[in-house]
Design a protein around this motif. Structure first.
Motif, mmCIF file in Angstrom:
data_model
loop_
_atom_site.group_PDB
_atom_site.id
_atom_site.type_symbol
_atom_site.label_atom_id
_atom_site.label_comp_id
_atom_site.label_asym_id
_atom_site.label_seq_id
_atom_site.Cartn_x
_atom_site.Cartn_y
_atom_site.Cartn_z
ATOM 1 N N LEU A 267 0.831 -1.203 0.000
ATOM 2 C CA LEU A 267 0.000 0.000 0.000
ATOM 3 C C LEU A 267 0.867 1.255 0.000
ATOM 4 C CD1 LEU A 267 -2.770 -1.062 2.565
ATOM 5 C CD2 LEU A 267 -2.987 -0.879 0.074
ATOM 6 N N GLY A 268 1.989 1.201 0.698
ATOM 7 C CA GLY A 268 2.904 2.339 0.709
ATOM 8 C C GLY A 268 3.474 2.629 -0.664
ATOM 9 N N ALA A 269 3.836 1.579 -1.388
ATOM 10 C CA ALA A 269 4.391 1.770 -2.725
ATOM 11 C C ALA A 269 3.365 2.384 -3.674
ATOM 12 C CB ALA A 269 4.895 0.434 -3.275
ATOM 13 N N VAL A 270 2.121 1.926 -3.579
ATOM 14 C CA VAL A 270 1.075 2.425 -4.480
ATOM 15 C C VAL A 270 0.730 3.875 -4.166
ATOM 16 C CG1 VAL A 270 -1.341 2.170 -5.139
ATOM 17 C CG2 VAL A 270 0.094 0.154 -4.918
ATOM 18 N N THR A 271 0.500 4.183 -2.895
ATOM 19 C CA THR A 271 0.075 5.539 -2.540
ATOM 20 C C THR A 271 1.168 6.561 -2.771
ATOM 21 O OG1 THR A 271 0.700 5.143 -0.224
ATOM 22 C CG2 THR A 271 -1.591 4.733 -0.837
ATOM 23 N N SER A 272 2.412 6.169 -2.586
ATOM 24 C CA SER A 272 3.504 7.127 -2.759
ATOM 25 C C SER A 272 3.632 7.568 -4.207
ATOM 26 C CB SER A 272 4.823 6.514 -2.298
ATOM 27 O OG SER A 272 5.170 5.412 -3.106
ATOM 28 N N GLY A 273 3.259 6.701 -5.148
ATOM 29 C CA GLY A 273 3.312 7.094 -6.542
ATOM 30 C C GLY A 273 2.327 8.199 -6.875
ATOM 31 N N ILE A 278 0.335 14.774 -7.151
ATOM 32 C CA ILE A 278 -0.684 15.612 -6.501
ATOM 33 C C ILE A 278 -0.069 16.925 -6.035
ATOM 34 C CG2 ILE A 278 -2.110 15.824 -4.423
ATOM 35 C CD1 ILE A 278 -2.786 12.849 -4.747
ATOM 36 N N LEU A 279 1.098 16.841 -5.417
ATOM 37 C CA LEU A 279 1.781 18.055 -4.949
ATOM 38 C C LEU A 279 2.199 18.935 -6.126
ATOM 39 C CD1 LEU A 279 3.950 16.558 -2.052
ATOM 40 C CD2 LEU A 279 1.863 17.918 -1.861
ATOM 41 N N ASP A 287 11.395 20.178 -6.712
ATOM 42 C CA ASP A 287 12.210 20.007 -5.511
ATOM 43 C C ASP A 287 11.337 19.891 -4.262
ATOM 44 O OD1 ASP A 287 14.966 20.334 -4.110
ATOM 45 O OD2 ASP A 287 13.728 21.882 -3.170
ATOM 46 N N ARG A 288 10.426 20.828 -4.102
ATOM 47 C CA ARG A 288 9.620 20.856 -2.883
ATOM 48 C C ARG A 288 8.660 19.666 -2.821
ATOM 49 N NH1 ARG A 288 5.330 25.547 -1.060
ATOM 50 N NH2 ARG A 288 5.082 24.865 1.111
ATOM 51 N N ALA A 289 8.051 19.320 -3.950
ATOM 52 C CA ALA A 289 7.108 18.201 -3.977
ATOM 53 C C ALA A 289 7.807 16.891 -3.627
ATOM 54 C CB ALA A 289 6.463 18.096 -5.357
ATOM 55 N N ARG A 290 8.988 16.684 -4.200
ATOM 56 C CA ARG A 290 9.704 15.428 -3.945
ATOM 57 C C ARG A 290 10.179 15.347 -2.496
ATOM 58 N NH1 ARG A 290 9.026 11.144 -6.624
ATOM 59 N NH2 ARG A 290 9.657 11.991 -8.644
ATOM 60 N N LYS A 291 10.763 16.396 -1.989
ATOM 61 C CA LYS A 291 11.319 16.350 -0.633
ATOM 62 C C LYS A 291 10.232 16.335 0.434
ATOM 63 C CE LYS A 291 15.791 18.285 -1.918
ATOM 64 N NZ LYS A 291 16.682 19.478 -1.921
ATOM 65 N N LEU A 292 9.117 17.019 0.187
ATOM 66 C CA LEU A 292 8.009 16.959 1.137
ATOM 67 C C LEU A 292 7.422 15.551 1.183
ATOM 68 C CD1 LEU A 292 6.118 18.315 3.127
ATOM 69 C CD2 LEU A 292 4.681 19.047 1.195
ATOM 70 N N SER A 293 7.300 14.899 0.028
ATOM 71 C CA SER A 293 6.828 13.515 -0.006
ATOM 72 C C SER A 293 7.739 12.624 0.829
ATOM 73 C CB SER A 293 6.789 13.003 -1.450
ATOM 74 O OG SER A 293 5.911 13.758 -2.247
ATOM 75 N N MET A 294 9.031 12.775 0.649
ATOM 76 C CA MET A 294 9.992 11.971 1.402
ATOM 77 C C MET A 294 9.897 12.246 2.903
ATOM 78 S SD MET A 294 13.372 12.097 -1.028
ATOM 79 C CE MET A 294 13.528 11.024 -2.446
ATOM 80 N N PHE A 295 9.710 13.505 3.268
ATOM 81 C CA PHE A 295 9.649 13.874 4.681
ATOM 82 C C PHE A 295 8.444 13.231 5.366
ATOM 83 C CE2 PHE A 295 8.471 16.980 8.070
ATOM 84 C CZ PHE A 295 9.590 16.777 8.882
#
Length: 411
Positions: A267-273, A278-279, A287-295
């Protein structure tokens, strides 16, 4: 308009075929490697293995994979994904079946080494395939779905392998799972014959090592994989033992909590995609979308050590599963980041270098687990390492590449 619609339909069909094949190939990759962990109690009793012996088997696999990965990127980029993946799955399927012939630790080690060499091709080939054949708008979701595959393999395997081994013996488990690779191969080769790379991108290319190694983006990927992959290997290799040791569960009962763990990971793999686009759609920069997702996912991992403080194996499975949910979210973002910021002709090589780093850190944590358990420290230090790994990885990425940008816009 009709032509544009036809092209859109063709693009969708290509994406579906590619993602399905890569999904199944990656799932088989983890089915074959997880069989040993699930049969640990049986093999331990039959061959008299200690925790250290088992840890050495795991670290041998990691070291062999790391060594192979030094050449895998070149192999995939030079040969192309069609034949590179076909050769790889043939090798690892035969190696998986060869475990059934092993009669000693040394023979198991030999089979694990060959298995590791073959399986090391899967992820670099998969990410390169996505970067070569799929447009940016489809790529991130596709990578998320592909990254779900190891979890599906890890869900199905513990539900099927213990009963199969109990009914037909442990050798049958290795033979049956290894044979599945040749079924997949019968679909892969004909399908890839029809694929065409995006634009003018060649599928095969020489690797220019000097600019690759001088590129800070390469080391951001390598550093992130080193920090985080150790958690995946720890869970994959030691969780059956954790539930057996801490909750007294038999081999036949281990399947359900392990399946819960990897269901949450899937579920984590699917939702993270979905989170990253969305961001972006809300006006966030790359930059911000990727790093916020990771955070977000790095914070979610902090729940993982709570597994040590419950008397219920089901609560423990939820805690570990939520940690792996977040791991897969973070991992999908690493792969997506790589496909975005690394030029496509280098993607397989950079992913392979990252996997080398991940396998080395995986080797370290597998060996450390054997030492920690053998010296009475238990699983505590290991869960602490897991909880801090992702915030550390995000810091490494930010320090090396303060601003992430699409490779095309930097060309």
């Amino acid at each position: 308009m009709a032509t544009a619609a036809a092209q859109g339909d063709r693009s969708t069909r290509i994406a579906i075929v590619l993602v399905t094949l890569l999904f199944l190939g990656n799932a088989l990759n983890y089915v074959d490697r997880q069989v040993l962990a699930l049969l640990k109690p049986t093999l331990e009793a039959e061959f008299g293995w200690s925790d250290s012996d088992y840890a050495h088997l795991g670290s041998t696999f990691q070291i062999a994979a790391a060594g192979a990965l030094l050449g895998v990127g070149w192999f995939v980029d030079r040969l192309g994904v069609r034949w590179a993946y076909a050769i790889a799955i043939s090798v690892w399927s035969l190696a998986g079946m060869a475990h059934a012939l092993a009669q000693s630790v040394q023979q198991f080690v030999a089979a694990r080494v060959v298995l590791a060499v073959g399986e090391s091709v899967s992820t670099p080939a998969g990410i390169k395939t996505a970067a070569t054949y799929l447009p940016v708008r489809q790529r991130n979701m596709a990578i998320g779905l592909i990254n779900t595959a190891p979890n599906i393999g890890a869900i199905v395997t513990p539900l099927l392998i213990p009963p199969l081994a109990l009914a037909f013996g442990w050798k049958a488990a290795f033979i049956a799972t290894g044979a599945l690779g040749f079924v997949w191969l019968a679909f892969w080769l004909p399908a890839m014959r029809k694929m065409r790379p995006l634009g003018d991108l060649p599928e095969r290319a020489k690797v220019a090592w000097r600019p690759l190694l001088r590129d800070r983006r390469t080391w951001a990927v390598v550093g992130a994989k080193f920090c985080t992959d150790c958690v995946w290997w720890f869970v994959l290799f030691w969780m059956p033992d954790f539930f057996s040791r801490e909750f007294g569960m038999s081999q036949g009962a281990l399947g359900l909590p392990i399946a819960i763990v990897f269901t949450l990971a899937a579920l984590g793999a699917v939702t993270s995609g979905a989170l990253y686009p969305i961001l972006l759609g809300r006006g966030f920069s790359v930059d911000r979308a990727r790093k916020l997702s990771m955070f977000v996912f790095a914070l979610a991992v902090l729940v993982m050590p709570l597994a040590m403080y419950t008397t219920s194996p089901w609560v423990a499975a939820l805690c570990v599963g939520l940690g792996l949910f977040a791991h897969q979210g973070f991992s999908t973002n690493i792969f997506g980041m790589t496909a975005d910021i690394i030029p496509p002709l280098r993607v397989a090589t950079v992913i392979a270098l990252g996997a080398v780093a991940g396998n080395l850190s995986g080797t370290a944590i597998i060996e450390f687990a054997g030492w920690s358990l053998g010296n009475g420290l238990g699983y505590g230090p290991l869960f602490i390492i897991c909880s801090l790994a992702y915030l550390t990885a995000l810091l490494v990425i930010h320090l090396i590449v303060p601003r992430l940008e699409l490779a095309e816009s930097r060309a």
